[in-house]
Design an enzyme around this catalytic site. Structure first.
Site, PDB file in Angstrom:
ATOM      1  N   ARG A 210       6.806 -22.604 -13.773  1.00 31.85           N
ATOM      2  CA  ARG A 210       8.050 -23.381 -13.901  1.00 31.85           C
ATOM      3  C   ARG A 210       8.790 -23.316 -12.576  1.00 31.85           C
ATOM      4  NH1 ARG A 210      11.399 -24.955 -18.223  1.00 31.85           N
ATOM      5  NH2 ARG A 210       9.806 -24.135 -19.654  1.00 31.85           N
TER       6      ARG A 210
ATOM      7  N   LYS B  76       1.624 -31.323 -14.997  1.00 31.85           N
ATOM      8  CA  LYS B  76       2.967 -31.083 -14.468  1.00 31.85           C
ATOM      9  C   LYS B  76       3.911 -32.125 -15.047  1.00 31.85           C
ATOM     10  CE  LYS B  76       3.821 -29.204 -10.657  1.00 31.85           C
ATOM     11  NZ  LYS B  76       4.098 -28.699  -9.304  1.00 31.85           N
TER      12      LYS B  76
ATOM     13  N   ASP C 178       5.836 -28.337   1.512  1.00 35.03           N
ATOM     14  CA  ASP C 178       6.184 -27.226   0.622  1.00 35.03           C
ATOM     15  C   ASP C 178       5.004 -26.255   0.510  1.00 35.03           C
ATOM     16  OD1 ASP C 178       7.825 -25.711  -1.011  1.00 35.03           O
ATOM     17  OD2 ASP C 178       7.260 -26.777  -2.836  1.00 35.03           O
TER      18      ASP C 178
END
Length: 409
Positions: free
Chosen positions: A24, A45, A143
């Site tokens: 999460r 997702k 990321d």
């Protein structure tokens, strides 16, 4: 998969059970799900509802999902499907790798990691990033972090390593709601200086991912990222303004060579970093290669010193000299080798002088014998006395000397 509870159905084909959550984050939840159409398990997702209501984000998400689905690299997680669920939420179906195991989970159990293991994990990730960066136009992940590295493991050995979540952060960057709220995109601990302060360090480029890979390398080798804490803004300012703590402050025996690689990877100006993710991993591998070579040289040096010591005790100065020459090729200023080399030089000079004297005595002895044969008793006496003075036991010099003296009498 546990079927004890009634599954939730997404998009008419993905079954999710109550205990199937894998992870999460701030913008999504990942579930283990069954793709009933393809009869395979996937990582599903689900993007949170308020984002899925934003038209510009949905459009960008679809565009980035298509790009991600078109990527073909063994170390980038395959994207199978994407779309909108019945409740309006967005979903992304990906290959399920390692049952949800991530590098973050590995580091929570054991860190820091050894250099060789770190390289084995970073190498496939660097290959994936270089693949993204070489595309035209270049793609940037934005990321790169341990939580986005999915792993398949046997014991402590990694058998599959893939990079996940390409495209999602880029989609989030175009969200007007997030921009207006000032929400932080990505994990602050791994954001680059240019992500933290674009005005100061410039725009996002492939070198942004190189920086994040450097942060991961730093954490894997020291046990913690260079900048941490509970306040996201302070971490961002640290990435933008502060030099990272020296890795040697955390692990003193890490080595100057390895610390230098990590420091360069975390350079604030993008142009001072390694030119690619592969170049960063190559620098880490070069540390291993250099250290291995140094160990071999140290072993050879120790063996040469033992050989030189034994030869010195035996008075074998040529062997001492040859061994010391090789030692000084490995360590030019080695004090013990310098000392033995000087001693060997003196010993060889002494041996050369003694050899010259032996040759001179042999020549004078031959001259004495010739003079005796010619009846030149005085000449023979002078030559033979010179030989006897240098070495009274030289051949038959005493007998020949006595013969010369008898003839003179």
């Amino acid at each position: 998969m546990n079927t004890s509870s009634q599954p939730k159905i997404i998009a008419g084909r993905y079954q999710i059970f109550d205990d199937a959550e894998l992870g999460r984050g701030g913008f999504a939840v990942v579930y283990r799900a069954l793709d009933t159409r393809m009869d395979r398990e996937v990582a599903l997702k689900i993007i949170r509802g308020d984002l899925s209501e934003e038209a510009s984000f949905v459009q960008r998400f679809r565009q980035e999902a298509r790009t991600a689905a078109g990527l073909r690299h063994p170390n980038i997680v395959p994207v199978y499907d994407f779309g909108e669920a019945e409740d309006g939420g967005l979903y992304l179906a990906m290959a399920l790798i390692g049952g949800g195991l991530t590098l973050r989970g590995v580091l929570l159990k054991r860190s820091p990691l050894m250099l060789e293991e770190t390289i084995s994990i970073l190498t496939p990730l660097a290959g994936a990033l270089d693949y993204l960066h070489r595309r035209d136009p270049a793609l940037v992940h934005r990321d790169v972090k341990p939580g986005n590295v999915l792993m398949e493991q046997e014991g402590e050995r990694s058998t599959e390593i893939v990079l996940a979540d390409f495209g999602l952060v880029r989609s989030l960057e175009f969200s007007t709601k997030l921009t207006q709220s000032g929400a932080t995109l990505g994990t602050p601990a791994y954001l680059s200086p240019e992500q933290a302060d674009a005005e100061k360090w410039g725009e996002v480029t492939p070198l942004t991912d190189v920086y994040a890979l450097g942060v991961m390398a730093y954490e894997m080798l020291t046990g913690r990222p260079p900048f941490g804490g509970d306040v996201a803004l302070s971490i961002l300012r640290a990435h933008a303004d502060l030099e990272p703590p020296s890795p040697l402050e955390i692990i003193p025996d890490l080595g100057d060579d390895l610390a230098a690689v990590l420091v360069r990877a975390l350079a604030k100006p993008p142009g001072e970093r390694y030119a690619s993710a592969g170049a960063l991993v190559a620098a880490l591998q070069q540390v291993v290669t250099n250290r291995s070579q140094q160990q071999k040289e140290q072993a050879e040096l120790a063996q040469l010193l033992v050989q030189a010591q034994a030869a010195r005790e035996a008075g074998d100065w040529l062997t001492v000299q040859a061994a010391c020459v090789r030692v000084m090729q490995l360590d030019r200023a080695h004090p013990e080798a310098l000392e033995m080399m000087a001693e060997a030089t003196v010993g060889l000079q002494r041996e050369n002088a003694e050899e010259a004297a032996r040759r001179q005595r042999a020549q004078r002895y031959a001259e004495g014998e010739q003079a005796l044969a010619a009846g030149q008793w005085q000449v023979a006496l002078a030559a033979l006395e010179e030989v006897a003075e240098g070495n009274p036991d030289f051949r038959e010099v005493q007998e020949r000397l006595g013969q010369a003296k008898d003839e003179l009498r």
